[in-house]
Design a protein around this motif. Sequence first.
Motif, PDB file in Angstrom:
ATOM      1  N   SER A 133       0.841  -0.823   0.454  1.00 62.47           N
ATOM      2  CA  SER A 133       0.493   0.200   0.069  1.00 62.47           C
ATOM      3  C   SER A 133       0.972   1.200   0.034  1.00 62.47           C
ATOM      4  CB  SER A 133      -0.972  -0.320   0.819  1.00 62.47           C
ATOM      5  OG  SER A 133      -0.988   0.922   1.190  1.00 62.47           O
ATOM      6  N   ALA A 134       2.374   1.408   0.306  1.00 61.02           N
ATOM      7  CA  ALA A 134       3.254   2.526   1.010  1.00 61.02           C
ATOM      8  C   ALA A 134       3.765   2.231  -0.469  1.00 61.02           C
ATOM      9  CB  ALA A 134       3.924   2.447   2.137  1.00 61.02           C
ATOM     10  N   ILE A 135       3.921   1.466  -1.065  1.00 57.10           N
ATOM     11  CA  ILE A 135       4.289   2.098  -2.016  1.00 57.10           C
ATOM     12  C   ILE A 135       3.052   2.365  -3.737  1.00 57.10           C
ATOM     13  CG2 ILE A 135       5.740   0.659  -3.832  1.00 57.10           C
ATOM     14  CD1 ILE A 135       7.726   0.953  -2.175  1.00 57.10           C
ATOM     15  N   SER A 136       2.432   1.935  -3.218  1.00 55.46           N
ATOM     16  CA  SER A 136       1.508   2.082  -4.788  1.00 55.46           C
ATOM     17  C   SER A 136       1.545   3.524  -4.628  1.00 55.46           C
ATOM     18  CB  SER A 136      -0.273   0.736  -4.107  1.00 55.46           C
ATOM     19  OG  SER A 136       0.193   0.059  -4.387  1.00 55.46           O
ATOM     20  N   HIS A 137       0.918   4.174  -2.485  1.00 58.25           N
ATOM     21  CA  HIS A 137       1.193   5.725  -2.738  1.00 58.25           C
ATOM     22  C   HIS A 137       2.143   6.507  -3.110  1.00 58.25           C
ATOM     23  CE1 HIS A 137      -0.253   9.155  -1.712  1.00 58.25           C
ATOM     24  NE2 HIS A 137       0.700   9.318   0.099  1.00 58.25           N
ATOM     25  N   GLN A 138       3.021   5.828  -2.632  1.00 60.67           N
ATOM     26  CA  GLN A 138       4.430   6.598  -3.595  1.00 60.67           C
ATOM     27  C   GLN A 138       4.510   6.648  -4.718  1.00 60.67           C
ATOM     28  OE1 GLN A 138       6.532   8.566  -2.040  1.00 60.67           O
ATOM     29  NE2 GLN A 138       4.864   8.098   0.160  1.00 60.67           N
ATOM     30  N   LEU A 139       4.404   5.499  -6.033  1.00 62.55           N
ATOM     31  CA  LEU A 139       4.767   5.176  -7.795  1.00 62.55           C
ATOM     32  C   LEU A 139       3.674   6.322  -8.297  1.00 62.55           C
ATOM     33  CD1 LEU A 139       4.513   1.311  -7.885  1.00 62.55           C
ATOM     34  CD2 LEU A 139       6.406   2.981  -8.431  1.00 62.55           C
ATOM     35  N   ARG A 140       1.914   6.098  -7.198  1.00 63.65           N
ATOM     36  CA  ARG A 140       1.137   7.154  -7.722  1.00 63.65           C
ATOM     37  C   ARG A 140       2.158   8.622  -8.064  1.00 63.65           C
ATOM     38  NH1 ARG A 140      -2.263   7.509  -4.223  1.00 63.65           N
ATOM     39  NH2 ARG A 140      -2.409   4.590  -4.887  1.00 63.65           N
ATOM     40  N   ALA A 141       2.618   9.428  -6.742  1.00 64.47           N
ATOM     41  CA  ALA A 141       3.606  10.460  -7.210  1.00 64.47           C
ATOM     42  C   ALA A 141       4.214  10.466  -7.622  1.00 64.47           C
ATOM     43  CB  ALA A 141       3.524  10.849  -5.341  1.00 64.47           C
ATOM     44  N   LEU A 142       5.187   9.551  -8.463  1.00 65.54           N
ATOM     45  CA  LEU A 142       6.423   9.111  -8.897  1.00 65.54           C
ATOM     46  C   LEU A 142       6.256   9.085 -10.500  1.00 65.54           C
ATOM     47  CD1 LEU A 142       8.871   6.365  -6.715  1.00 65.54           C
ATOM     48  CD2 LEU A 142       9.036   9.135  -7.386  1.00 65.54           C
ATOM     49  N   ARG A 143       4.666   8.467 -10.727  1.00 66.65           N
ATOM     50  CA  ARG A 143       3.954   9.101 -11.753  1.00 66.65           C
ATOM     51  C   ARG A 143       3.676   9.700 -12.844  1.00 66.65           C
ATOM     52  NH1 ARG A 143      -0.318   3.979 -12.728  1.00 66.65           N
ATOM     53  NH2 ARG A 143      -0.390   4.950 -15.181  1.00 66.65           N
ATOM     54  N   SER A 144       2.906  10.643 -11.036  1.00 67.45           N
ATOM     55  CA  SER A 144       2.332  11.899 -11.697  1.00 67.45           C
ATOM     56  C   SER A 144       3.357  12.372 -12.098  1.00 67.45           C
ATOM     57  CB  SER A 144       1.895  12.385 -10.706  1.00 67.45           C
ATOM     58  OG  SER A 144       2.422  12.882  -9.510  1.00 67.45           O
ATOM     59  N   ILE A 145       4.623  12.926 -11.890  1.00 69.92           N
ATOM     60  CA  ILE A 145       5.641  13.664 -12.118  1.00 69.92           C
ATOM     61  C   ILE A 145       6.378  13.249 -13.018  1.00 69.92           C
ATOM     62  CG2 ILE A 145       5.484  15.199  -9.741  1.00 69.92           C
ATOM     63  CD1 ILE A 145       8.103  13.075  -9.214  1.00 69.92           C
ATOM     64  N   GLY A 146       6.363  12.218 -13.671  1.00 72.73           N
ATOM     65  CA  GLY A 146       7.254  11.666 -15.155  1.00 72.73           C
ATOM     66  C   GLY A 146       8.410  10.613 -14.648  1.00 72.73           C
ATOM     67  N   LEU A 147       8.367  10.254 -13.099  1.00 70.56           N
ATOM     68  CA  LEU A 147       9.745   9.745 -13.273  1.00 70.56           C
ATOM     69  C   LEU A 147       9.221   8.242 -13.275  1.00 70.56           C
ATOM     70  CD1 LEU A 147      11.192  11.267 -10.429  1.00 70.56           C
ATOM     71  CD2 LEU A 147      11.957  11.647 -12.443  1.00 70.56           C
ATOM     72  N   VAL A 148       7.969   7.392 -13.721  1.00 69.77           N
ATOM     73  CA  VAL A 148       8.264   6.528 -13.146  1.00 69.77           C
ATOM     74  C   VAL A 148       7.321   5.495 -14.063  1.00 69.77           C
ATOM     75  CG1 VAL A 148       9.019   5.606 -11.168  1.00 69.77           C
ATOM     76  CG2 VAL A 148       6.626   5.940 -11.593  1.00 69.77           C
ATOM     77  N   ARG A 149       6.758   4.926 -14.718  1.00 69.00           N
ATOM     78  CA  ARG A 149       6.142   4.515 -15.611  1.00 69.00           C
ATOM     79  C   ARG A 149       5.879   3.226 -15.428  1.00 69.00           C
ATOM     80  NH1 ARG A 149       8.074   2.142 -20.424  1.00 69.00           N
ATOM     81  NH2 ARG A 149      10.313   2.635 -20.376  1.00 69.00           N
ATOM     82  N   ALA A 150       3.922   2.722 -15.979  1.00 70.11           N
ATOM     83  CA  ALA A 150       3.529   0.941 -15.781  1.00 70.11           C
ATOM     84  C   ALA A 150       2.878   0.589 -16.845  1.00 70.11           C
ATOM     85  CB  ALA A 150       2.146   1.249 -14.588  1.00 70.11           C
ATOM     86  N   GLN A 151       3.122  -0.303 -16.847  1.00 68.70           N
ATOM     87  CA  GLN A 151       3.250  -1.403 -17.591  1.00 68.70           C
ATOM     88  C   GLN A 151       2.269  -2.717 -17.400  1.00 68.70           C
ATOM     89  OE1 GLN A 151       6.208  -3.166 -20.530  1.00 68.70           O
ATOM     90  NE2 GLN A 151       5.421  -3.729 -21.801  1.00 68.70           N
ATOM     91  N   ARG A 152       1.152  -3.641 -17.802  1.00 74.54           N
ATOM     92  CA  ARG A 152       0.395  -4.125 -17.159  1.00 74.54           C
ATOM     93  C   ARG A 152       0.690  -5.365 -18.001  1.00 74.54           C
ATOM     94  NH1 ARG A 152      -3.564  -4.991 -14.050  1.00 74.54           N
ATOM     95  NH2 ARG A 152      -3.953  -2.520 -13.788  1.00 74.54           N
ATOM     96  N   ASP A 153       1.275  -6.649 -17.218  1.00 73.74           N
ATOM     97  CA  ASP A 153       1.049  -8.255 -17.260  1.00 73.74           C
ATOM     98  C   ASP A 153       0.343  -9.350 -17.588  1.00 73.74           C
ATOM     99  OD1 ASP A 153       2.747  -9.967 -19.108  1.00 73.74           O
ATOM    100  OD2 ASP A 153       3.923 -10.287 -17.873  1.00 73.74           O
ATOM    101  N   GLY A 154      -0.666  -9.108 -17.749  1.00 74.89           N
ATOM    102  CA  GLY A 154      -2.623  -9.721 -17.138  1.00 74.89           C
ATOM    103  C   GLY A 154      -2.528  -9.618 -15.610  1.00 74.89           C
ATOM    104  N   ARG A 155      -2.636 -10.122 -14.383  1.00 74.22           N
ATOM    105  CA  ARG A 155      -3.128  -8.849 -13.367  1.00 74.22           C
ATOM    106  C   ARG A 155      -2.353  -7.984 -12.783  1.00 74.22           C
ATOM    107  NH1 ARG A 155      -5.328 -13.370  -8.995  1.00 74.22           N
ATOM    108  NH2 ARG A 155      -6.112 -12.177  -8.747  1.00 74.22           N
ATOM    109  N   ARG A 156      -0.804  -8.533 -12.878  1.00 71.40           N
ATOM    110  CA  ARG A 156       0.238  -7.081 -12.310  1.00 71.40           C
ATOM    111  C   ARG A 156       0.577  -6.570 -13.490  1.00 71.40           C
ATOM    112  NH1 ARG A 156       4.816 -11.592  -9.029  1.00 71.40           N
ATOM    113  NH2 ARG A 156       3.249 -12.267  -8.054  1.00 71.40           N
ATOM    114  N   VAL A 157       0.768  -5.147 -12.200  1.00 68.20           N
ATOM    115  CA  VAL A 157       1.880  -3.773 -13.315  1.00 68.20           C
ATOM    116  C   VAL A 157       3.035  -4.022 -12.713  1.00 68.20           C
ATOM    117  CG1 VAL A 157       1.143  -1.557 -13.129  1.00 68.20           C
ATOM    118  CG2 VAL A 157       0.105  -3.033 -12.639  1.00 68.20           C
ATOM    119  N   TYR A 158       3.783  -3.826 -13.811  1.00 70.71           N
ATOM    120  CA  TYR A 158       5.178  -3.078 -13.480  1.00 70.71           C
ATOM    121  C   TYR A 158       5.852  -2.104 -13.751  1.00 70.71           C
ATOM    122  CZ  TYR A 158       5.591  -8.732 -13.531  1.00 70.71           C
ATOM    123  OH  TYR A 158       5.575 -10.000 -13.381  1.00 70.71           O
ATOM    124  N   TYR A 159       6.241  -1.383 -13.049  1.00 71.76           N
ATOM    125  CA  TYR A 159       6.890  -0.379 -13.568  1.00 71.76           C
ATOM    126  C   TYR A 159       8.515   0.070 -13.450  1.00 71.76           C
ATOM    127  CZ  TYR A 159       2.475   1.159 -10.790  1.00 71.76           C
ATOM    128  OH  TYR A 159       1.156   1.077 -10.174  1.00 71.76           O
TER     129      TYR A 159
END
Length: 81
Positions: free
Chosen positions: A28-54
Amino acid sequence: TRLRIVAALAPGSLCVCDLAATVGLSESAISHQLRALRSIGLVRAQRDGRRVYYTLDDEHVIALFTQAHDHLGHQLEEASS
Protein backbone atom coordinates in the motif's frame (compact mmCIF):
# COMPACT_ATOMS: atom_id res chain seq x y z
CA THR A 1 11.38 6.52 0.28
CA ARG A 2 10.92 7.69 -3.28
CA LEU A 3 14.65 7.71 -3.86
CA ARG A 4 14.86 4.12 -2.61
CA ILE A 5 12.10 3.19 -5.07
CA VAL A 6 13.97 4.89 -7.92
CA ALA A 7 17.15 3.05 -6.89
CA ALA A 8 15.29 -0.27 -6.87
CA LEU A 9 13.92 0.43 -10.36
CA ALA A 10 17.26 1.53 -11.84
CA PRO A 11 18.26 -2.02 -12.91
CA GLY A 12 14.86 -2.78 -14.44
CA SER A 13 11.13 -3.31 -14.02
CA LEU A 14 9.56 -4.57 -10.80
CA CYS A 15 6.01 -5.20 -9.64
CA VAL A 16 4.61 -3.64 -6.48
CA CYS A 17 5.13 -6.81 -4.43
CA ASP A 18 8.80 -7.02 -5.44
CA LEU A 19 9.31 -3.32 -4.77
CA ALA A 20 7.73 -3.69 -1.34
CA ALA A 21 10.10 -6.52 -0.48
CA THR A 22 13.13 -4.65 -1.82
CA VAL A 23 12.38 -1.34 -0.14
CA GLY A 24 10.92 -2.82 3.04
CA LEU A 25 7.52 -1.13 2.96
CA SER A 26 3.97 -2.36 2.57
CA GLU A 27 2.48 -2.74 -0.89
CA SER A 28 0.00 0.00 0.00
CA ALA A 29 2.79 2.44 0.89
CA ILE A 30 4.70 1.56 -2.31
CA SER A 31 1.57 2.07 -4.43
CA HIS A 32 1.03 5.48 -2.85
CA GLN A 33 4.60 6.56 -3.62
CA LEU A 34 4.43 5.14 -7.16
CA ARG A 35 1.32 7.20 -7.82
CA ALA A 36 3.28 10.34 -6.93
CA LEU A 37 6.28 9.27 -9.04
CA ARG A 38 4.00 8.58 -12.01
CA SER A 39 2.34 11.97 -11.69
CA ILE A 40 5.69 13.75 -12.08
CA GLY A 41 6.80 11.51 -14.94
CA LEU A 42 9.61 9.57 -13.27
CA VAL A 43 8.09 6.10 -13.56
CA ARG A 44 5.69 4.39 -15.91
CA ALA A 45 3.51 1.34 -15.53
CA GLN A 46 2.95 -1.62 -17.83
CA ARG A 47 0.30 -4.23 -17.19
CA ASP A 48 1.10 -7.91 -17.68
CA GLY A 49 -2.01 -9.88 -16.89
CA ARG A 50 -2.99 -9.15 -13.31
CA ARG A 51 0.33 -7.60 -12.37
CA VAL A 52 1.55 -4.11 -13.09
CA TYR A 53 5.27 -3.63 -13.59
CA TYR A 54 6.91 -0.29 -12.97
CA THR A 55 10.03 1.04 -14.59
CA LEU A 56 11.86 4.34 -14.72
CA ASP A 57 10.28 6.43 -17.43
CA ASP A 58 13.26 6.83 -19.75
CA GLU A 59 17.03 6.80 -20.07
CA HIS A 60 17.29 10.40 -18.84
CA VAL A 61 15.85 9.47 -15.45
CA ILE A 62 18.24 6.52 -15.20
CA ALA A 63 21.21 8.71 -16.21
CA LEU A 64 20.32 11.40 -13.66
CA PHE A 65 19.98 8.86 -10.87
CA THR A 66 23.25 7.15 -11.79
CA GLN A 67 25.14 10.45 -11.93
CA ALA A 68 23.77 11.57 -8.56
CA HIS A 69 24.58 8.18 -7.01
CA ASP A 70 28.14 8.24 -8.39
CA HIS A 71 28.68 11.82 -7.26
CA LEU A 72 27.63 11.01 -3.72
CA GLY A 73 29.93 8.01 -3.73
CA HIS A 74 32.88 10.20 -4.71
CA GLN A 75 32.04 12.75 -2.02
CA LEU A 76 31.87 10.03 0.64
CA GLU A 77 35.23 8.65 -0.47
CA GLU A 78 36.81 12.11 -0.23
CA ALA A 79 35.28 12.76 3.17
CA SER A 80 36.60 9.51 4.60
CA SER A 81 40.16 10.11 3.43
